[in-house]
Design an enzyme around this catalytic site. Structure first.
Site, short mmCIF file in Angstrom:
data_model
loop_
_atom_site.label_atom_id
_atom_site.label_comp_id
_atom_site.label_asym_id
_atom_site.label_seq_id
_atom_site.Cartn_x
_atom_site.Cartn_y
_atom_site.Cartn_z
N TYR A 1 -10.16 -9.89 -7.14
CA TYR A 1 -9.04 -10.10 -8.34
C TYR A 1 -9.38 -11.26 -8.91
CZ TYR A 1 -6.69 -6.55 -5.65
OH TYR A 1 -6.23 -5.44 -5.11
N LYS B 1 -2.46 -2.41 8.01
CA LYS B 1 -3.96 -2.12 8.48
C LYS B 1 -4.37 -2.82 9.65
CE LYS B 1 -6.62 -0.22 4.49
NZ LYS B 1 -7.88 -0.34 3.89
N HIS C 1 -1.97 2.80 -5.96
CA HIS C 1 -2.93 1.51 -5.66
C HIS C 1 -3.37 0.76 -6.92
CE1 HIS C 1 -5.28 -0.11 -2.46
NE2 HIS C 1 -6.08 -0.44 -2.92
N ARG D 1 -0.89 -1.72 -7.09
CA ARG D 1 -0.82 -2.88 -6.07
C ARG D 1 -1.95 -3.91 -6.93
NH1 ARG D 1 -1.54 -4.18 -0.60
NH2 ARG D 1 -3.68 -4.73 0.01
N HIS E 1 -4.88 -8.77 3.42
CA HIS E 1 -6.52 -8.52 3.86
C HIS E 1 -6.97 -9.58 4.82
CE1 HIS E 1 -6.95 -7.67 -1.01
NE2 HIS E 1 -6.65 -6.64 -0.12
N ARG F 1 0.79 -1.13 -0.07
CA ARG F 1 0.09 -0.03 -0.01
C ARG F 1 0.91 1.08 0.00
NH1 ARG F 1 -2.41 -3.45 3.99
NH2 ARG F 1 -4.63 -4.14 3.41
#
Length: 292
Positions: free
Chosen positions: A262, A162, A227, A230, A253, A138
């Site tokens: 994806y 995150k 992004h 990414r 994630h 990120r």
């Protein structure tokens, strides 16, 4: 905000978004957010009619968390947040880049590095692009990397993403070499790998750098961002046969449903992948030969 940081482990960007949403909601209600009833929240939500479903969902989630906190703390006996809309998020397919786009992007970087000696900003550019596309970081994770996060003898780095979750991020030989060349120009007393002033490179500046090199590569600037690189990392790995769970781990994630966006890759490629790599392929081929 203290509860969100300490108990929920919210990241800095999440805290900033919550704070902004709560402040704007409070201003819309004349400073009476904490005592707002259902009718007040209905009026507040009416001001969101022109916003995207994703933005409305985010704002409503922030307010629900806020009112739940007030009830838990005993600051009010009821939770009026059921009056808030639940639009869901209209999650579309992620923007990505083709393999040709990536080739053109790296061709520009390589051409810049052919200068003798290469310019220091170009060494930084190479390290940034290699890490964005080669490891799927990120933007916030990339710009805040510690100076010694990438080691020449380790094909991965341990990253805190995150929610404070740690994960292993793979590093290609190219990325480690690019970082090593750039780090030679980063003073030893700097805390960050990509310093800027007293802190690190900003996400805005990273965005500008990526778009500038994209224009030079003949890629429309509105098609690219950190992004998007990414997304390209994830999409191209999946096209190459990567396992969805492994991809979830590499991207950091929390929910595999996020990674599943994806799976928009070309279905013809997936059929080809099954035909070429399924463990029963040879048995099916042999059976077909005997039948003929």
């Amino acid at each position: 905000m203290e509860m969100m940081a300490a108990q929920a482990g919210a990241a800095r960007n999440t805290l900033t978004a919550y704070r902004t949403d709560l402040r704007l909601a409070s201003e819309s209600l004349g400073g009476s957010l904490s005592v707002a009833d259902a009718s007040a929240l209905h009026r507040l939500a009416a001001h969101w009619s022109d916003l995207s479903r994703a933005t409305v969902a985010r704002k409503a989630a922030a307010l629900r968390r806020f009112f739940a906190f007030l009830v838990e703390e005993g600051d009010r006996p009821d939770d009026p947040s059921s009056a808030l809309p639940r639009p869901g998020t209209d999650r579309g397919l992620p923007r990505t880049l083709s393999h040709d786009d990536i080739d053109r992007l790296f061709a520009v970087v390589a051409a810049r590095l052919e200068r003798d000696p290469p310019l220091v900003p170009d060494l930084r550019l190479s390290a940034l692009i290699e890490l964005l596309y080669g490891s799927g970081l990120r933007a916030s994770e990339l710009v805040s990397l510690p100076r010694l996060a990438v080691q020449p003898d380790k094909p991965f780095l341990i990253l805190k993403g995150k929610g404070g979750r740690e994960r292993l991020v793979p590093l290609s030989d190219r990325a480690r070499a690019a970082v090593a060349a750039w780090r030679m120009h980063v003073p030893a007393d700097q805390a960050f790998l990509f310093p800027s002033g007293k802190s690190h490179l900003s996400r805005v500046r990273l965005f500008q750098i990526v778009r500038a090199v994209a224009i030079e590569a003949g890629i429309a600037p509105d098609r690219i961002s950190p992004h998007v690189l990414r997304h390209a990392f994830a999409t191209h790995l999946l096209e190459g046969g990567a396992d969805l769970r492994a991809l979830q781990s590499m991207l950091g994630h929390a929910d595999i449903a996020t990674t599943e966006i994806y799976t928009h890759v070309d279905r013809r490629h997936l059929v080809q992948l099954v035909n070429e790599r399924h463990p029963l392929r040879e048995a099916l081929v042999d059976a077909g030969a005997r039948a003929s």
